[in-house]
Design a protein around this motif. Structure first.
Motif, PDB file in Angstrom:
ATOM      1  N   VAL A 103       0.939  -1.397   0.080  1.00  0.00           N
ATOM      2  CA  VAL A 103       0.040  -0.026   0.170  1.00  0.00           C
ATOM      3  C   VAL A 103       0.723   1.156  -0.016  1.00  0.00           C
ATOM      4  CG1 VAL A 103      -1.814   1.280   1.297  1.00  0.00           C
ATOM      5  CG2 VAL A 103      -2.017  -1.164   1.151  1.00  0.00           C
ATOM      6  N   GLU A 104       1.795   1.275   0.822  1.00  0.00           N
ATOM      7  CA  GLU A 104       2.627   2.607   0.978  1.00  0.00           C
ATOM      8  C   GLU A 104       3.732   2.675   0.008  1.00  0.00           C
ATOM      9  OE1 GLU A 104       3.864   6.214   2.788  1.00  0.00           O
ATOM     10  OE2 GLU A 104       1.958   5.010   2.906  1.00  0.00           O
ATOM     11  N   ALA A 105       4.283   1.515  -0.479  1.00  0.00           N
ATOM     12  CA  ALA A 105       5.126   1.515  -1.775  1.00  0.00           C
ATOM     13  C   ALA A 105       4.600   2.083  -2.952  1.00  0.00           C
ATOM     14  CB  ALA A 105       5.699   0.160  -1.659  1.00  0.00           C
ATOM     15  N   ASP A 106       3.412   1.738  -3.325  1.00  0.00           N
ATOM     16  CA  ASP A 106       2.732   2.311  -4.307  1.00  0.00           C
ATOM     17  C   ASP A 106       2.192   3.539  -4.374  1.00  0.00           C
ATOM     18  OD1 ASP A 106       1.273   1.108  -6.877  1.00  0.00           O
ATOM     19  OD2 ASP A 106      -0.530   2.240  -5.906  1.00  0.00           O
ATOM     20  N   LYS A 107       1.945   3.930  -3.175  1.00  0.00           N
ATOM     21  CA  LYS A 107       1.564   5.406  -2.962  1.00  0.00           C
ATOM     22  C   LYS A 107       2.788   6.317  -3.242  1.00  0.00           C
ATOM     23  CE  LYS A 107       0.599   8.726   0.788  1.00  0.00           C
ATOM     24  NZ  LYS A 107       0.199   8.805   2.055  1.00  0.00           N
ATOM     25  N   ARG A 108       4.078   5.988  -2.558  1.00  0.00           N
ATOM     26  CA  ARG A 108       5.341   6.617  -2.866  1.00  0.00           C
ATOM     27  C   ARG A 108       5.795   6.481  -4.049  1.00  0.00           C
ATOM     28  NH1 ARG A 108       8.288   7.496   2.301  1.00  0.00           N
ATOM     29  NH2 ARG A 108       6.846   7.169   4.002  1.00  0.00           N
ATOM     30  N   TRP A 109       5.812   5.435  -4.771  1.00  0.00           N
ATOM     31  CA  TRP A 109       6.353   5.280  -6.409  1.00  0.00           C
ATOM     32  C   TRP A 109       5.732   5.163  -7.319  1.00  0.00           C
ATOM     33  CZ3 TRP A 109       9.557   0.010  -4.064  1.00  0.00           C
ATOM     34  CH2 TRP A 109      10.243   0.260  -2.972  1.00  0.00           C
ATOM     35  N   ALA A 110       4.423   5.320  -7.308  1.00  0.00           N
ATOM     36  CA  ALA A 110       3.622   5.359  -8.591  1.00  0.00           C
ATOM     37  C   ALA A 110       3.861   6.624  -9.503  1.00  0.00           C
ATOM     38  CB  ALA A 110       2.087   5.413  -8.096  1.00  0.00           C
TER      39      ALA A 110
END
Length: 221
Positions: A103-110
């Motif tokens: 969840v957080e990685a997608d938010k930061r890296w999208a």
């Protein structure tokens, strides 16, 4: 430097430095960790999470190892243009951390073109179970309400998330059986092989952000 500073100090004194307001002995520390494991992860504070990372033997290899690998590869993933990170999770606390990471990685890296999703592969019969007690393995198989998968069936959701054009631009989600999982009741009792879906706290963005910061801190140690 560290050895000389700690010479002559008791274990209790060292624990007092490491944990804010710690229990008076190791037994109470473990008991506190067990109590925290029974609480929804979205109710845990940053200090609770730090304590659990120190006590949960599954977190280093179920979560922190994956966390360090993925964050270390971020620049290479961004350079690939359209990279996908597929996080294999399942049940239990340290595996819930895998979902929160997605969840957080997608938010930061999208914004860098990196999309991150998590999945549950299902119960799979592989050689990993060859060292298990046969009676325990048989009981687990019989108690399952969902059918056991072959290795090929178990890999299907991972392959889908990694390659399907249908998931272009999709991230921060949890999948099972080649579909996005439905949100399950958070109070539903867990029974191996019988629970489908994903609990809302495993996708909670605030909990994901808190766990990310704690994981960064743990990874630096």
């Amino acid at each position: 430097m560290t050895r000389s500073r700690n010479r002559g100090r008791s274990l209790e004194e060292l624990e007092r430095d490491r944990w804010p307001a710690p229990p008076t002995d190791a037994t109470r520390l473990v008991a506190t960790a067990h109590a925290l494991r029974r609480r929804p992860i979205d109710e845990l504070t940053v200090e609770d999470l730090r304590l659990l990372i120190g006590q949960d033997i599954g977190l280093p290899y179920n979560h922190l190892g994956h966390f360090r690998l993925a964050t270390g590869l971020r620049r290479a993933l961004a350079a690939a243009s359209g990279a996908r990170v597929v996080v294999v999770s399942s049940s239990a606390q340290s595996k819930t951390a895998n979902v929160l990471f997605a969840v957080e990685a997608d938010k930061r890296w999208a914004a860098d073109g990196i999309r991150v999703n998590a999945l549950h592969p299902g119960g799979i019969l592989t050689n990993l179970s060859r060292h298990m007690d046969p009676e325990v393995l048989e009981r687990r198989t019989v108690d399952r309400t969902k059918p056991t998968k072959t290795p090929q069936q178990g890999a299907a959701t991972s392959v889908l998330l990694a390659t399907s054009p249908l998931l272009e631009g999709v991230g921060g989600r949890y999948f099972e059986d080649c579909n996005e999982a439905e949100t399950a009741q958070d109070t539903q009792p867990y029974q191996a092989g019988s629970v489908s879906g994903v609990t809302s706290y495993a996708l909670d963005p605030e909990a994901a952000a808190r766990l990310w910061e704690v994981s960064l801190d743990a990874a630096r140690r």
